[in-house]
Write a protein that holds these residues in place. Structure first.
Motif, PDB file in Angstrom:
ATOM      1  N   UNK A   1       4.817   1.667  -8.014  1.00  0.00           N
ATOM      2  CA  UNK A   1       4.334   2.934  -7.464  1.00  0.00           C
ATOM      3  C   UNK A   1       3.877   2.777  -6.017  1.00  0.00           C
ATOM      4  N   UNK A   2       3.288   1.621  -5.692  1.00  0.00           N
ATOM      5  CA  UNK A   2       2.820   1.361  -4.323  1.00  0.00           C
ATOM      6  C   UNK A   2       4.007   1.028  -3.419  1.00  0.00           C
ATOM      7  N   UNK A   3       4.924   0.220  -3.915  1.00  0.00           N
ATOM      8  CA  UNK A   3       6.107  -0.125  -3.120  1.00  0.00           C
ATOM      9  C   UNK A   3       6.897   1.130  -2.754  1.00  0.00           C
ATOM     10  N   UNK A   4       7.030   2.021  -3.705  1.00  0.00           N
ATOM     11  CA  UNK A   4       7.798   3.236  -3.457  1.00  0.00           C
ATOM     12  C   UNK A   4       7.170   4.082  -2.358  1.00  0.00           C
ATOM     13  N   UNK A   5       5.843   4.144  -2.347  1.00  0.00           N
ATOM     14  CA  UNK A   5       5.169   4.913  -1.303  1.00  0.00           C
ATOM     15  C   UNK A   5       5.306   4.237   0.061  1.00  0.00           C
ATOM     16  N   UNK A   6       5.147   2.929   0.085  1.00  0.00           N
ATOM     17  CA  UNK A   6       5.311   2.195   1.348  1.00  0.00           C
ATOM     18  C   UNK A   6       6.698   2.468   1.920  1.00  0.00           C
ATOM     19  N   UNK A   7       7.708   2.378   1.079  1.00  0.00           N
ATOM     20  CA  UNK A   7       9.090   2.573   1.511  1.00  0.00           C
ATOM     21  C   UNK A   7       9.314   4.015   1.978  1.00  0.00           C
ATOM     22  N   UNK A   8       8.747   4.955   1.241  1.00  0.00           N
ATOM     23  CA  UNK A   8       8.900   6.369   1.624  1.00  0.00           C
ATOM     24  C   UNK A   8       8.269   6.631   2.976  1.00  0.00           C
ATOM     25  N   UNK A   9       7.064   6.106   3.190  1.00  0.00           N
ATOM     26  CA  UNK A   9       6.359   6.348   4.449  1.00  0.00           C
ATOM     27  C   UNK A   9       6.985   5.589   5.615  1.00  0.00           C
TER      28      UNK A   9
ATOM     29  N   UNK B   1      12.683   4.216   6.680  1.00  0.00           N
ATOM     30  CA  UNK B   1      13.783   3.382   7.168  1.00  0.00           C
ATOM     31  C   UNK B   1      13.390   2.347   8.197  1.00  0.00           C
ATOM     32  N   UNK B   2      12.117   2.330   8.642  1.00  0.00           N
ATOM     33  CA  UNK B   2      11.675   1.402   9.685  1.00  0.00           C
ATOM     34  C   UNK B   2      10.958   0.197   9.080  1.00  0.00           C
ATOM     35  N   UNK B   3      11.534  -0.990   9.169  1.00  0.00           N
ATOM     36  CA  UNK B   3      10.879  -2.185   8.623  1.00  0.00           C
ATOM     37  C   UNK B   3       9.531  -2.464   9.263  1.00  0.00           C
ATOM     38  N   UNK B   4       9.350  -2.084  10.523  1.00  0.00           N
ATOM     39  CA  UNK B   4       8.071  -2.348  11.195  1.00  0.00           C
ATOM     40  C   UNK B   4       6.914  -1.644  10.479  1.00  0.00           C
ATOM     41  N   UNK B   5       7.157  -0.442   9.946  1.00  0.00           N
ATOM     42  CA  UNK B   5       6.111   0.280   9.223  1.00  0.00           C
ATOM     43  C   UNK B   5       5.860  -0.376   7.870  1.00  0.00           C
ATOM     44  N   UNK B   6       6.909  -0.818   7.206  1.00  0.00           N
ATOM     45  CA  UNK B   6       6.757  -1.544   5.939  1.00  0.00           C
ATOM     46  C   UNK B   6       5.888  -2.787   6.132  1.00  0.00           C
ATOM     47  N   UNK B   7       6.149  -3.511   7.195  1.00  0.00           N
ATOM     48  CA  UNK B   7       5.352  -4.710   7.497  1.00  0.00           C
ATOM     49  C   UNK B   7       3.886  -4.343   7.728  1.00  0.00           C
TER      50      UNK B   7
END
Length: 440
Positions: A245-253, A256-262
Motif C-alpha cells: 500500500x505504501x509502495x503504490x502511493x510512492x510510485x503514484x506520487x 514516473x520520476x525516479x528522483x521522487x521515489x528516491x
C-alpha cells in the motif's frame, strides 16, 4: 555470513545518480552502447528532469571504465566558458597522471601549457571569462580541445545544455562537427550532451546535415515496475519493508520520476530514524508515509511556489490566455490527460472575452524548462498532463481553493494527492481494494 551495511544516503539518492538501486534501462542502454561504439557519432541524451538520464550515463561509463570530463551548464553561461572549463578539468583530472614526455608532447602540439591556463582561468566561470576576455589565447578552441581529449582517450560530457541560450547551442553544434571530423584520427572521441526537454533539437541547435552523425537518445519516464524495483532494491539493502500500500502511493506520487521515489523512500526511513542497514527488519506504516509527504511538501514549499511563479509569469498584460488560465482549465477538466481540443473548449467556455490565438504555443511553453516543465506533452496521444502531482496540488490551492488558510495547506495537498492516487490505482489495480490502501 555477515550482512554488508549501507547508509540510506547511498541507497536512496534523490539528488545524485543512482548506483546501488540503479534500474537498468535495456533499450536506452543498447542505444547508448551502439552510439559509443560508432566512430564519429556524437550523442544527445534528453528527457524530463529527474527521469534518470545521468544515472543511465554514469552507470554505463563506470561499467565500461570510460575516461571522461564533465561540464555542468548554468543559465547564461557562454560557450567559451564551457571550453575553458573542459581544459581546466583536463589539467586537474588527467595531466597529473600521464608521463611528463606525453604532457610536453601535448603542450607542444597545442602551443600552450594547459596547467598554466587552468591556474589562470580557474573553473572558467562567467565572470572570470569576462574579466580575462582579451587575454584568452586563440589556442583555446574546439579543435585543440578535441585533439587533447583524443590524445587522452577521454570523452566530454556536457550536462544541462538546454539551459543555455540558442546562440550558445549553435556553438555546440559547431563543436560537434569538429569532434566528428577529428574522430577520423581519434576513434573514441565523443561529446555527450544531456538536456531536460521534449526534443533533442531543443538541447542542441544542429544542422540537418548532422542527422546521421548524432544519436538522439530519449530517456522516458519510469514505469510502475521500474519504480517498484528501486524500492525493492533499497528495502533489501537496508533490511526494511515497504508494504504494498505504501509502495503504490510512492510510485503514484512519483509520476514516473525516479528522483521522487528516491526522496520519498529516504524520508520514510528518516521517519523511523533509520540511517543505514538495520539488524532487525523494520516494516513501515502509513504514519511513516504521512511524515514523508509532510516533509516533502515542507521542503518543496518554496520550490513549488517558485515553480508556479516561473510558470505563470508574464512580461505584460495580454488579451490572450495567460498561463494560469491554461493551468486552471486543465484542472477543471479533471482528467489525467487532456487533449488540446478539450483545453481549447474549456478556455473558451471559462474566458469568453479572451482570444484563443497561439494556444498550442503557450501550452508547449509550459513543457519547457524555462517554465519549470510543469506540463508534459504526450506526442502519441496529442494530450497534456501535469508533470508532478505535488505541483498539481499546489495549483489547486492557488487557482481552485484560494480560501484555504496557509496552516491547512499540507492537509489540503494530501487530500488532493489522495484524489490523484484514486485515479492511479484504478488504472493499475482492482478498484474495490482501494479503501485499504488509502488507510480507510
Amino acid at each position: 555470513m555477515k550482512k554488508e551495511k549501507y547508509t540510506v544516503e547511498d541507497v536512496f539518492t534523490p539528488s545524485s545518480p543512482a548506483e546501488l538501486t540503479y534500474v537498468k534501462r535495456e533499450n536506452e542502454n543498447k542505444l547508448l552502447n551502439r552510439a559509443l561504439k560508432t566512430i564519429g557519432k556524437q550523442i544527445i541524451i534528453y528527457g524530463n528532469s529527474g527521469c534518470g538520464k545521468t544515472s543511465l550515463l554514469n552507470n554505463k561509463i563506470k561499467n565500461d571504465s570510460i575516461k571522461f570530463i564533465k561540464t555542468k551548464c548554468v543559465k547564461g553561461m557562454p560557450f567559451e566558458s564551457i571550453i575553458i572549463n573542459a581544459f581546466s578539468q583536463l589539467s586537474i583530472n588527467y595531466l597529473d597522471g600521464i608521463e611528463k614526455s606525453k604532457e610536453n608532447e601535448l603542450n607542444g602540439e597545442l602551443g600552450f601549457d594547459i596547467k598554466i591556463l587552468a591556474a589562470k582561468f580557474g573553473s572558467g566561470d562567467k565572470e572570470n571569462i569576462k574579466k580575462n576576455w582579451k587575454t584568452l589565447p586563440p589556442q583555446l578552441n574546439e579543435q585543440n580541445l578535441a585533439k587533447t581529449l583524443g590524445n587522452l582517450d577521454t570523452i566530454w560530457i556536457i550536462e544541462d545544455f538546454h539551459k543555455l541560450n540558442p546562440e550558445e547551442k549553435i556553438k555546440l553544434s559547431q563543436a560537434m562537427k569538429v569532434f566528428m571530423d577529428t574522430s577520423e584520427e581519434y576513434k573514441n572521441l565523443k561529446i555527450i550532451a544531456t538536456g531536460a526537454v521534449n526534443t533533442a533539437r531543443q538541447v542542441v541547435e544542429y544542422d540537418p546535415e548532422m542527422n546521421n552523425r548524432v544519436s538522439e537518445i530519449f530517456v522516458p519516464l519510469m514505469d510502475y515496475d521500474s519504480l517498484n524495483n528501486i524500492i525493492e532494491k533499497g528495502s533489501s539493502l537496508l533490511n526494511v519493508e515497504f508494504p504494498d500500500s505504501i509502495k503504490q502511493k510512492i510510485i503514484a506520487y512519483s509520476n514516473g520520476l525516479p528522483s521522487v521515489t528516491h526522496q520519498l523512500s529516504s524520508l520514510i526511513c528518516e521517519s523511523r530514524e533509520i540511517s543505514g542497514t538495520v539488524a532487525k527488519k523494520v516494516t513501515f506504516t502509513t504514519k511513516d508515509l504521512d511524515y514523508a509527504i509532510d516533509e516533502y511538501i515542507n521542503e518543496k514549499s518554496d520550490t513549488l511556489k517558485n515553480t508556479y511563479e516561473v510558470a505563470t509569469k508574464i512580461k505584460k498584460e495580454r488579451k490572450i490566455f495567460k498561463p494560469e488560465n491554461i493551468l486552471q482549465a486543465i484542472l477543471s477538466i479533471n482528467k489525467e490527460e487532456v487533449s488540446y481540443q478539450e483545453i481549447g473548449a474549456e478556455l473558451k467556455f471559462r474566458f469568453k472575452d479572451l482570444k484563443a490565438n497561439n494556444l498550442r504555443v503557450f501550452l508547449n511553453e509550459l513543457t519547457l524548462s524555462e517554465r519549470g516543465e510543469v506540463i508534459r506533452y504526450n506526442k502519441n496521444a496529442d494530450s497534456y498532463s501535469f508533470s508532478n502531482p505535488f505541483f498539481k496540488g499546489y495549483c489547486h490551492l492557488k487557482l481552485m481553493r484560494d480560501n484555504v488558510s496557509s496552516k491547512n495547506q499540507n492537509d489540503v495537498l494530501k487530500e488532493i494527492l489522495d484524489e490523484e492516487f484514486r485515479k492511479f490505482y484504478s488504472e493499475h489495480f482492482d478498484i474495490d481494494d482501494i479503501g485499504d490502501n488509502l488507510g480507510y
